[in-house]
Design a protein around this motif. Sequence first.
Motif, PDB file in Angstrom:
ATOM      1  N   ASP A  62     -12.341  -0.867  -2.634  1.00 33.70           N
ATOM      2  CA  ASP A  62     -12.547  -1.685  -1.438  1.00 33.70           C
ATOM      3  C   ASP A  62     -12.139  -0.975  -0.154  1.00 33.70           C
ATOM      4  O   ASP A  62     -12.232  -1.552   0.932  1.00 33.70           O
ATOM      5  CB  ASP A  62     -11.738  -2.987  -1.538  1.00 33.70           C
ATOM      6  CG  ASP A  62     -12.316  -3.943  -2.560  1.00 33.70           C
ATOM      7  OD1 ASP A  62     -11.599  -4.896  -2.947  1.00 33.70           O
ATOM      8  OD2 ASP A  62     -13.481  -3.758  -2.975  1.00 33.70           O
ATOM      9  N   TYR A  63     -11.679   0.260  -0.293  1.00 31.57           N
ATOM     10  CA  TYR A  63     -11.110   0.968   0.847  1.00 31.57           C
ATOM     11  C   TYR A  63     -11.829   2.282   1.122  1.00 31.57           C
ATOM     12  O   TYR A  63     -12.398   2.900   0.232  1.00 31.57           O
ATOM     13  CB  TYR A  63      -9.624   1.246   0.614  1.00 31.57           C
ATOM     14  CG  TYR A  63      -8.750   0.061   0.936  1.00 31.57           C
ATOM     15  CD1 TYR A  63      -8.819  -1.097   0.166  1.00 31.57           C
ATOM     16  CD2 TYR A  63      -7.866   0.103   1.997  1.00 31.57           C
ATOM     17  CE1 TYR A  63      -8.017  -2.188   0.466  1.00 31.57           C
ATOM     18  CE2 TYR A  63      -7.053  -0.972   2.302  1.00 31.57           C
ATOM     19  CZ  TYR A  63      -7.143  -2.114   1.530  1.00 31.57           C
ATOM     20  OH  TYR A  63      -6.348  -3.195   1.828  1.00 31.57           O
ATOM     21  N   THR A  64     -11.775   2.694   2.376  1.00 36.27           N
ATOM     22  CA  THR A  64     -12.113   4.057   2.774  1.00 36.27           C
ATOM     23  C   THR A  64     -10.815   4.854   2.777  1.00 36.27           C
ATOM     24  O   THR A  64      -9.789   4.388   3.292  1.00 36.27           O
ATOM     25  CB  THR A  64     -12.730   4.087   4.182  1.00 36.27           C
ATOM     26  OG1 THR A  64     -13.956   3.347   4.183  1.00 36.27           O
ATOM     27  CG2 THR A  64     -12.999   5.514   4.620  1.00 36.27           C
ATOM     28  N   ILE A  65     -10.850   6.038   2.177  1.00 38.26           N
ATOM     29  CA  ILE A  65      -9.681   6.917   2.117  1.00 38.26           C
ATOM     30  C   ILE A  65      -9.984   8.173   2.916  1.00 38.26           C
ATOM     31  O   ILE A  65     -11.106   8.712   2.820  1.00 38.26           O
ATOM     32  CB  ILE A  65      -9.347   7.318   0.674  1.00 38.26           C
ATOM     33  CG1 ILE A  65      -9.370   6.109  -0.260  1.00 38.26           C
ATOM     34  CG2 ILE A  65      -7.989   8.026   0.615  1.00 38.26           C
ATOM     35  CD1 ILE A  65      -8.292   5.091  -0.019  1.00 38.26           C
ATOM     36  N   GLY A  66      -9.041   8.624   3.660  1.00 35.33           N
ATOM     37  CA  GLY A  66      -9.304   9.804   4.480  1.00 35.33           C
ATOM     38  C   GLY A  66      -8.120  10.738   4.603  1.00 35.33           C
ATOM     39  O   GLY A  66      -7.001  10.399   4.212  1.00 35.33           O
ATOM     40  N   GLY A  93      -1.016   4.837   6.096  1.00 35.35           N
ATOM     41  CA  GLY A  93      -0.912   6.289   6.001  1.00 35.35           C
ATOM     42  C   GLY A  93       0.247   6.732   5.148  1.00 35.35           C
ATOM     43  O   GLY A  93       1.209   5.976   4.942  1.00 35.35           O
ATOM     44  N   GLY A  94       0.143   7.963   4.626  1.00 35.79           N
ATOM     45  CA  GLY A  94       1.232   8.552   3.864  1.00 35.79           C
ATOM     46  C   GLY A  94       2.127   9.386   4.762  1.00 35.79           C
ATOM     47  O   GLY A  94       1.929   9.462   5.970  1.00 35.79           O
ATOM     48  N   LYS A  95       3.107  10.020   4.140  1.00 36.61           N
ATOM     49  CA  LYS A  95       4.087  10.785   4.911  1.00 36.61           C
ATOM     50  C   LYS A  95       3.578  12.172   5.280  1.00 36.61           C
ATOM     51  O   LYS A  95       4.074  12.775   6.231  1.00 36.61           O
ATOM     52  CB  LYS A  95       5.396  10.903   4.122  1.00 36.61           C
ATOM     53  CG  LYS A  95       6.105   9.578   3.958  1.00 36.61           C
ATOM     54  CD  LYS A  95       7.428   9.738   3.223  1.00 36.61           C
ATOM     55  CE  LYS A  95       8.150   8.403   3.089  1.00 36.61           C
ATOM     56  NZ  LYS A  95       9.425   8.529   2.368  1.00 36.61           N
ATOM     57  N   VAL A 113       0.845  -1.197   0.000  1.00 45.80           N
ATOM     58  CA  VAL A 113       0.000   0.000   0.000  1.00 45.80           C
ATOM     59  C   VAL A 113       0.880   1.246   0.000  1.00 45.80           C
ATOM     60  O   VAL A 113       1.783   1.385   0.825  1.00 45.80           O
ATOM     61  CB  VAL A 113      -0.925   0.023   1.222  1.00 45.80           C
ATOM     62  CG1 VAL A 113      -1.668   1.350   1.312  1.00 45.80           C
ATOM     63  CG2 VAL A 113      -1.912  -1.136   1.168  1.00 45.80           C
ATOM     64  N   GLN A 114       0.617   2.132  -0.938  1.00 43.83           N
ATOM     65  CA  GLN A 114       1.328   3.411  -0.973  1.00 43.83           C
ATOM     66  C   GLN A 114       0.326   4.549  -1.110  1.00 43.83           C
ATOM     67  O   GLN A 114      -0.610   4.469  -1.908  1.00 43.83           O
ATOM     68  CB  GLN A 114       2.322   3.440  -2.129  1.00 43.83           C
ATOM     69  CG  GLN A 114       3.551   2.574  -1.908  1.00 43.83           C
ATOM     70  CD  GLN A 114       4.677   2.893  -2.864  1.00 43.83           C
ATOM     71  OE1 GLN A 114       4.448   3.319  -3.982  1.00 43.83           O
ATOM     72  NE2 GLN A 114       5.908   2.684  -2.420  1.00 43.83           N
ATOM     73  N   LEU A 115       0.550   5.579  -0.336  1.00 46.61           N
ATOM     74  CA  LEU A 115      -0.275   6.775  -0.364  1.00 46.61           C
ATOM     75  C   LEU A 115       0.671   7.968  -0.443  1.00 46.61           C
ATOM     76  O   LEU A 115       1.499   8.161   0.451  1.00 46.61           O
ATOM     77  CB  LEU A 115      -1.142   6.867   0.888  1.00 46.61           C
ATOM     78  CG  LEU A 115      -2.093   5.695   1.124  1.00 46.61           C
ATOM     79  CD1 LEU A 115      -2.556   5.659   2.565  1.00 46.61           C
ATOM     80  CD2 LEU A 115      -3.279   5.771   0.176  1.00 46.61           C
ATOM     81  N   VAL A 116       0.550   8.746  -1.501  1.00 47.57           N
ATOM     82  CA  VAL A 116       1.464   9.862  -1.712  1.00 47.57           C
ATOM     83  C   VAL A 116       0.673  11.153  -1.812  1.00 47.57           C
ATOM     84  O   VAL A 116      -0.144  11.318  -2.721  1.00 47.57           O
ATOM     85  CB  VAL A 116       2.308   9.654  -2.982  1.00 47.57           C
ATOM     86  CG1 VAL A 116       3.253  10.834  -3.181  1.00 47.57           C
ATOM     87  CG2 VAL A 116       3.093   8.348  -2.903  1.00 47.57           C
TER      88      VAL A 116
END
Length: 126
Positions: free
Chosen positions: A31-35, A116-118, A2-5
């Motif tokens: 399939d996911y909740t993003i916040g 989570g992302g950075k 999983v990567q979130l940028v």
Amino acid sequence: EVQLVESGGGLVQAGGSLRLSCAASGFTFDDYTIGWFRQAPGKEREGVSCINPSDGSTYYADSVKGRFLISSDNAKNTVYLQMNSLKPEDTAVYSCAADLDSDYVEEPCLYGMRYGGKGTLVTVSS
């Protein structure tokens, strides 16, 4: 993996606007909740807004309701946070997060997410 940028943070005057982007990869977006979460120095981490890309349901914290707008581009696996009428108290590091889709979109925002992302810094000057 999983990567979130996140991108789009910066310095803005009070009353101005910014749009944050969160590019997601490594999982099935629908399939996911993003916040979006934020944390200011010396303050608790706050769940700002969440979205279920599968059905478009959203949640906003009271502190941003009416000023922020969360949206998703499912074709690009990207979630946006449009922030309007910014206030100095909105200054914080904003992070994108994700977790398996919840039946109640507010729950991940209230209780936290697995991934989570950075983060990206948003500074609102008075």
